[in-house]
Design a protein around this motif. Structure first.
Motif, mmCIF file in Angstrom:
data_model
loop_
_atom_site.group_PDB
_atom_site.id
_atom_site.type_symbol
_atom_site.label_atom_id
_atom_site.label_comp_id
_atom_site.label_asym_id
_atom_site.label_seq_id
_atom_site.Cartn_x
_atom_site.Cartn_y
_atom_site.Cartn_z
ATOM 1 N N ALA A 29 -8.782 0.534 -9.996
ATOM 2 C CA ALA A 29 -8.498 0.422 -11.238
ATOM 3 C C ALA A 29 -8.577 1.709 -11.925
ATOM 4 O O ALA A 29 -7.615 1.930 -12.982
ATOM 5 N N ASP A 30 -9.279 2.435 -11.574
ATOM 6 C CA ASP A 30 -9.464 3.865 -12.201
ATOM 7 C C ASP A 30 -8.063 4.819 -12.040
ATOM 8 O O ASP A 30 -7.732 5.304 -12.897
ATOM 9 N N ARG A 31 -7.530 4.783 -10.907
ATOM 10 C CA ARG A 31 -6.411 5.414 -10.688
ATOM 11 C C ARG A 31 -5.192 4.838 -11.498
ATOM 12 O O ARG A 31 -4.368 5.786 -12.151
ATOM 13 N N ILE A 32 -4.944 3.531 -11.545
ATOM 14 C CA ILE A 32 -3.999 3.040 -12.340
ATOM 15 C C ILE A 32 -4.284 3.065 -13.991
ATOM 16 O O ILE A 32 -3.237 3.851 -14.703
ATOM 17 N N ALA A 33 -5.405 2.960 -14.697
ATOM 18 C CA ALA A 33 -5.674 3.272 -15.780
ATOM 19 C C ALA A 33 -5.443 4.721 -16.189
ATOM 20 O O ALA A 33 -5.087 5.207 -17.359
ATOM 21 N N GLY A 34 -5.781 5.591 -15.199
ATOM 22 C CA GLY A 34 -5.711 7.079 -15.460
ATOM 23 C C GLY A 34 -3.995 7.433 -15.542
ATOM 24 O O GLY A 34 -3.771 8.224 -16.511
ATOM 25 N N VAL A 35 -3.265 6.801 -14.813
ATOM 26 C CA VAL A 35 -2.003 7.100 -14.904
ATOM 27 C C VAL A 35 -1.391 6.474 -16.251
ATOM 28 O O VAL A 35 -0.654 7.275 -16.814
ATOM 29 N N THR B 182 13.475 15.071 -10.454
ATOM 30 C CA THR B 182 14.605 15.088 -9.645
ATOM 31 C C THR B 182 15.235 13.665 -9.324
ATOM 32 O O THR B 182 14.559 12.885 -9.457
ATOM 33 N N PRO B 183 16.474 13.863 -9.100
ATOM 34 C CA PRO B 183 17.250 12.382 -8.760
ATOM 35 C C PRO B 183 16.253 11.798 -7.694
ATOM 36 O O PRO B 183 16.125 10.598 -7.608
ATOM 37 N N ASP B 184 15.799 12.588 -6.477
ATOM 38 C CA ASP B 184 15.027 11.943 -5.633
ATOM 39 C C ASP B 184 13.744 11.346 -5.954
ATOM 40 O O ASP B 184 13.238 10.381 -5.364
ATOM 41 N N ASP B 185 13.149 12.150 -7.131
ATOM 42 C CA ASP B 185 11.864 11.515 -7.561
ATOM 43 C C ASP B 185 12.165 10.075 -8.405
ATOM 44 O O ASP B 185 11.549 8.962 -7.946
ATOM 45 N N LEU B 186 13.344 9.760 -8.966
ATOM 46 C CA LEU B 186 13.775 8.552 -9.273
ATOM 47 C C LEU B 186 14.066 7.506 -8.121
ATOM 48 O O LEU B 186 13.670 6.448 -8.188
ATOM 49 N N ALA C 161 0.930 -1.202 -0.212
ATOM 50 C CA ALA C 161 -0.257 0.102 -0.051
ATOM 51 C C ALA C 161 0.777 1.259 -0.016
ATOM 52 O O ALA C 161 0.535 2.404 -0.887
ATOM 53 N N SER C 162 2.176 1.536 0.865
ATOM 54 C CA SER C 162 2.837 2.282 0.704
ATOM 55 C C SER C 162 3.521 2.406 -0.691
ATOM 56 O O SER C 162 3.760 3.579 -0.987
ATOM 57 N N GLY C 163 3.921 1.386 -1.012
ATOM 58 C CA GLY C 163 4.699 1.588 -2.330
ATOM 59 C C GLY C 163 3.900 1.860 -3.407
ATOM 60 O O GLY C 163 4.429 2.742 -4.573
ATOM 61 N N LEU C 164 2.759 1.465 -3.436
ATOM 62 C CA LEU C 164 1.848 1.890 -4.619
ATOM 63 C C LEU C 164 1.558 3.344 -4.597
ATOM 64 O O LEU C 164 1.346 3.899 -5.594
ATOM 65 N N GLU C 165 1.401 3.973 -3.328
ATOM 66 C CA GLU C 165 1.125 5.528 -3.194
ATOM 67 C C GLU C 165 2.171 6.242 -3.487
ATOM 68 O O GLU C 165 2.346 7.319 -4.215
ATOM 69 N N ARG C 166 3.483 5.538 -3.273
ATOM 70 C CA ARG C 166 4.674 6.214 -3.693
ATOM 71 C C ARG C 166 4.848 6.202 -5.074
ATOM 72 O O ARG C 166 5.228 7.167 -5.555
ATOM 73 N N LEU D 265 2.427 6.283 -7.414
ATOM 74 C CA LEU D 265 1.537 7.443 -7.814
ATOM 75 C C LEU D 265 1.815 8.727 -7.719
ATOM 76 O O LEU D 265 1.465 9.795 -8.511
ATOM 77 N N LYS D 266 2.286 8.910 -6.515
ATOM 78 C CA LYS D 266 2.496 10.498 -6.306
ATOM 79 C C LYS D 266 3.591 10.901 -7.256
ATOM 80 O O LYS D 266 3.563 12.283 -7.534
#
Length: 372
Positions: free
Chosen positions: A312-318, A231-235, A202-207, A209-210
């Motif tokens: 599903a909607d969030r993932i499809a949207g991304v 940014t490198p931190d985003d990566l 759950a933490s990883g998926l939110e990370r 998506l953010k």
């Protein structure tokens, strides 16, 4: 009974600008006389950051096509045996890491000794944290990617540094992030919401998506870095998300999205990471009853939609916002092949197909048709 099965990994090291120093210390973790597995597009990264710091290197092996064909695995094994390699450094994405695990496994079958692996991952699927690998068998009437789970092949050491993914082609990098989310979601098949996998996933998926929700459209990662849009931190956050989504691979069993991906990739040649872009959101919707309230770990039910629909909607949207392929028809695969895809799934993965519920066989046919 709840359980957490742990894999024999010695160390995972992460941070910015750590790659060269970590490579220099791989010997501390039993990585001696290593053969480096990598691919030609990563030659500069290998020569600049890995090779100069790698002690006792016995060479490199680069004949590693996608989907890990058995002939490439045999070539890698032969190269290790000929050079007297005692370990493998895997610099690359999931296919390179799978090849390293497969060679380690076959080396054990031949000599009685596994080759320990150090992973330097350049994509975000998370293969470096698991003992799973696939080998595409090429000598039958049709190609088939067979899955293996061998605990001793999990990389002993993993090094995570943004420099490893900064040059990865945009589509490969971002689609591999969706594959990472696939591990998070389908890992819920056989665990409870209290399981460490659920909490970390759950933490990883939110990370994921953010970061992905702010990713610039139609721009190479290097250009986005140069323009400070990424940014490198985003990566690094994406790399850590991949780890969290695949934190307990020995305790989970993956599902229909993964299995459709194995057939579309191993047998029909679609890019492995891209398959989750096509399958994950539709499979979440199709298997919502099977997962029940488990998917609420990724976001609670609301008055507007249940947890599966929201996810599903969030993932499809991304996937759509990033411009990643979300249909099989985007690739060179004849629609007339869909019944063959269905046949292979029903034959080889009946348990995963059963996640569709009553009349699963007919539902699978309809699902594949909708993915076109």
């Amino acid at each position: 009974m709840n359980h957490l099965n742990c894999l024999p990994q010695d160390g995972i090291f992460w941070g910015q600008h750590i790659l060269q120093g970590a490579v220099a210390r791989l010997g501390d973790h039993g990585i001696h006389r290593p053969m480096t597995f990598t691919v030609e597009p990563l030659t500069k990264l290998y020569q600049d950051c890995v090779r100069p710091n790698l002690k006792q290197s016995v060479g490199s092996f680069m004949e590693l096509p996608a989907h890990v064909p058995d002939v490439a695995v045999q070539g890698g094994l032969d190269a290790c045996l000929h050079a007297g390699a005692e370990s493998i450094v895997a610099l690359g994405g999931g296919s390179v890491l799978d090849a390293a695990k497969a060679v380690s496994h076959l080396h054990h079958e031949k000599t009685g000794r596994y080759l320990p692996i150090a992973a330097l991952p350049t994509t975000l699927s998370g293969s470096e944290f698991s003992h799973y690998f696939g080998i595409t068998e090429t000598d039958g009437p049709e190609k088939f990617k067979r899955s293996y789970a061998v605990r001793e092949t999990v990389p002993k050491v993993v090094v995570i540094d943004p420099v490893l993914v900064s040059g990865t082609p945009r589509a490969l990098l971002l689609s591999s992030a969706i594959k990472g989310m696939d591990h998070a979601v389908e890992g819920m098949r056989k665990v409870t919401k209290e399981h460490p996998h659920a909490i970390m996933a759950a933490s990883g998926l939110e990370r994921f998506l953010k970061v992905l929700q702010k990713w610039p459209p139609a721009m190479a990662t290097r250009e986005a870095l140069d323009k400070a849009l990424v940014t490198p931190d985003d990566l690094l956050q994406l790399q850590l998300a991949a780890w969290q989504c695949y934190f307990s691979p020995a305790s989970v069993i993956y599902g229909l999205s993964h299995r459709i991906g194995h057939i579309l990739g191993g047998t029909f040649g679609l890019p492995h990471s891209a398959t989750s872009c096509i399958t994950l959101a539709p499979v979440i919707r199709a298997c919502a009853d099977f997962y029940g309230d488990k998917l609420e770990i990724f976001g609670a039910r609301t008055a507007q939609a249940d947890a599966a629909t929201q996810l599903a909607d969030r993932i499809a949207g991304v996937v759509s916002a990033l411009g990643l392929p979300d249909r099989i028809g985007a690739f060179d695969l004849d629609k007339a092949k869909l019944p063959e895809v269905a046949r292979l799934l029903k034959k080889n993965y009946p348990n995963e197909v059963a996640d569709l519920g009553n009349n699963a066989s007919l539902k699978l046919d309809a699902l594949l048709e909708s993915l076109w």
